[in-house]
Design a protein around this motif. Structure first.
Motif, PDB file in Angstrom:
ATOM      1  N   LEU A  90       0.844  -1.182   0.000  1.00 43.65           N
ATOM      2  CA  LEU A  90       0.000   0.000   0.000  1.00 43.65           C
ATOM      3  C   LEU A  90       0.884   1.238   0.000  1.00 43.65           C
ATOM      4  CD1 LEU A  90      -2.765   1.486   0.417  1.00 43.65           C
ATOM      5  CD2 LEU A  90      -2.432   1.128   2.894  1.00 43.65           C
ATOM      6  N   ILE A  91       0.584   2.184  -0.882  1.00 45.75           N
ATOM      7  CA  ILE A  91       1.273   3.471  -0.916  1.00 45.75           C
ATOM      8  C   ILE A  91       0.231   4.524  -0.559  1.00 45.75           C
ATOM      9  CG2 ILE A  91       2.509   5.157  -2.336  1.00 45.75           C
ATOM     10  CD1 ILE A  91       3.275   2.714  -4.182  1.00 45.75           C
ATOM     11  N   ILE A  92       0.496   5.249   0.510  1.00 48.34           N
ATOM     12  CA  ILE A  92      -0.420   6.305   0.948  1.00 48.34           C
ATOM     13  C   ILE A  92       0.208   7.636   0.566  1.00 48.34           C
ATOM     14  CG2 ILE A  92      -1.540   7.434   2.897  1.00 48.34           C
ATOM     15  CD1 ILE A  92      -1.433   4.689   4.346  1.00 48.34           C
ATOM     16  N   PHE A  93      -0.495   8.383  -0.275  1.00 47.56           N
ATOM     17  CA  PHE A  93      -0.043   9.725  -0.651  1.00 47.56           C
ATOM     18  C   PHE A  93      -0.860  10.715   0.157  1.00 47.56           C
ATOM     19  CE2 PHE A  93       0.119  13.657  -2.902  1.00 47.56           C
ATOM     20  CZ  PHE A  93       1.407  13.710  -3.427  1.00 47.56           C
ATOM     21  N   LEU A  94      -0.207  11.378   1.105  1.00 47.99           N
ATOM     22  CA  LEU A  94      -0.899  12.376   1.929  1.00 47.99           C
ATOM     23  C   LEU A  94      -0.948  13.695   1.174  1.00 47.99           C
ATOM     24  CD1 LEU A  94       0.441  11.751   5.542  1.00 47.99           C
ATOM     25  CD2 LEU A  94      -1.782  11.173   4.590  1.00 47.99           C
ATOM     26  N   ASP A  95      -2.140  14.082   0.803  1.00 45.18           N
ATOM     27  CA  ASP A  95      -2.349  15.300   0.021  1.00 45.18           C
ATOM     28  C   ASP A  95      -3.107  16.325   0.851  1.00 45.18           C
ATOM     29  OD1 ASP A  95      -2.158  16.927  -2.182  1.00 45.18           O
ATOM     30  OD2 ASP A  95      -3.896  16.068  -3.199  1.00 45.18           O
ATOM     31  N   THR A  96      -2.565  16.613   2.039  1.00 49.28           N
ATOM     32  CA  THR A  96      -3.201  17.599   2.909  1.00 49.28           C
ATOM     33  C   THR A  96      -3.079  18.984   2.289  1.00 49.28           C
ATOM     34  OG1 THR A  96      -1.154  17.652   4.184  1.00 49.28           O
ATOM     35  CG2 THR A  96      -2.915  16.330   5.080  1.00 49.28           C
ATOM     36  N   LYS A  97      -3.989  19.868   2.680  1.00 51.05           N
ATOM     37  CA  LYS A  97      -4.012  21.218   2.112  1.00 51.05           C
ATOM     38  C   LYS A  97      -2.702  21.950   2.394  1.00 51.05           C
ATOM     39  CE  LYS A  97      -7.859  22.908   3.857  1.00 51.05           C
ATOM     40  NZ  LYS A  97      -9.071  23.729   4.051  1.00 51.05           N
ATOM     41  N   TYR A  98      -2.300  22.763   1.444  1.00 51.73           N
ATOM     42  CA  TYR A  98      -1.075  23.551   1.564  1.00 51.73           C
ATOM     43  C   TYR A  98      -1.101  24.421   2.818  1.00 51.73           C
ATOM     44  CZ  TYR A  98       2.700  26.736   0.301  1.00 51.73           C
ATOM     45  OH  TYR A  98       3.853  27.470   0.316  1.00 51.73           O
ATOM     46  N   SER A  99      -2.244  25.062   3.076  1.00 47.63           N
ATOM     47  CA  SER A  99      -2.358  25.936   4.247  1.00 47.63           C
ATOM     48  C   SER A  99      -2.231  25.146   5.554  1.00 47.63           C
ATOM     49  CB  SER A  99      -3.683  26.705   4.220  1.00 47.63           C
ATOM     50  OG  SER A  99      -4.776  25.811   4.187  1.00 47.63           O
TER      51      SER A  99
END
Length: 174
Positions: A90-99
């Motif tokens: 499993l590859i988890i890409f954390l794409d949390t908001k820039y702010s």
């Protein structure tokens, strides 16, 4: 058909995205050791950080990813890390908001300077400023690079904006 709980997880995301926090939480829940890619690059010593040679770094990384189970986390997506993406269940890409990431960078620096949070590095103002540069670079370049290079693993990549969503992902993987 249900898939099995992943034993090899790679978490990628920008500075301040929540990688280390998520890796620790998953490590505890799944009883799997977690590793920070920064600690694969650097030998942490009381006298300072010592950068591993490319060969040392690759040998250390390979020893980890050849083990039965692991959780790897870091911002790195360069060629030297590609085997960990290949071997991951499993590859988890954390794409949390820039702010959100920007806020966390500031919050982390303050906590580290007040010695309320431990750091693997010396929290200098220079590093603090670099984190903003790394965050912007990841947003503009790193994210695009990752998806262009590792699209071949799209069946095992989960993009999440909030680490709360990890429970759903793990439920689907059971």
């Amino acid at each position: 058909m249900k898939t099995k709980t992943p034993k090899k997880v790679h978490i990628i995301g920008s500075v301040g995205s929540g990688k280390t926090t998520l890796a620790k939480e998953l490590s505890s829940k799944l009883t799997i050791p977690h590793y920070e890619l920064d600690n694969v690059i650097w030998i942490r010593d009381t006298s300072g950080e010592i950068r591993r040679t490319e060969q040392e770094r690759e040998e250390y990384l390979n020893s980890i990813i050849q083990s039965e189970s692991w959780i790897m986390e870091g911002v790195h997506s360069e060629e030297w890390v590609s085997n960990s993406f290949q071997r991951a269940d499993l590859i988890i890409f954390l794409d949390t908001k820039y702010s959100t990431r920007t806020y966390r960078i500031i919050q982390r620096f303050i906590k580290q300077k007040l010695r309320l949070e431990k750091s693997n590095y010396k929290p200098t103002f220079k590093i603090f400023l670099k984190m903003f540069q790394w965050n912007r670079y990841f947003e503009d370049v790193g994210k695009v690079h990752f998806f262009n290079k590792y699209d071949i693993y799209k069946d095992k990549i989960e993009v999440i904006q909030h680490t709360n969503n990890i429970r759903e992902i793990l439920q689907r993987k059971k």
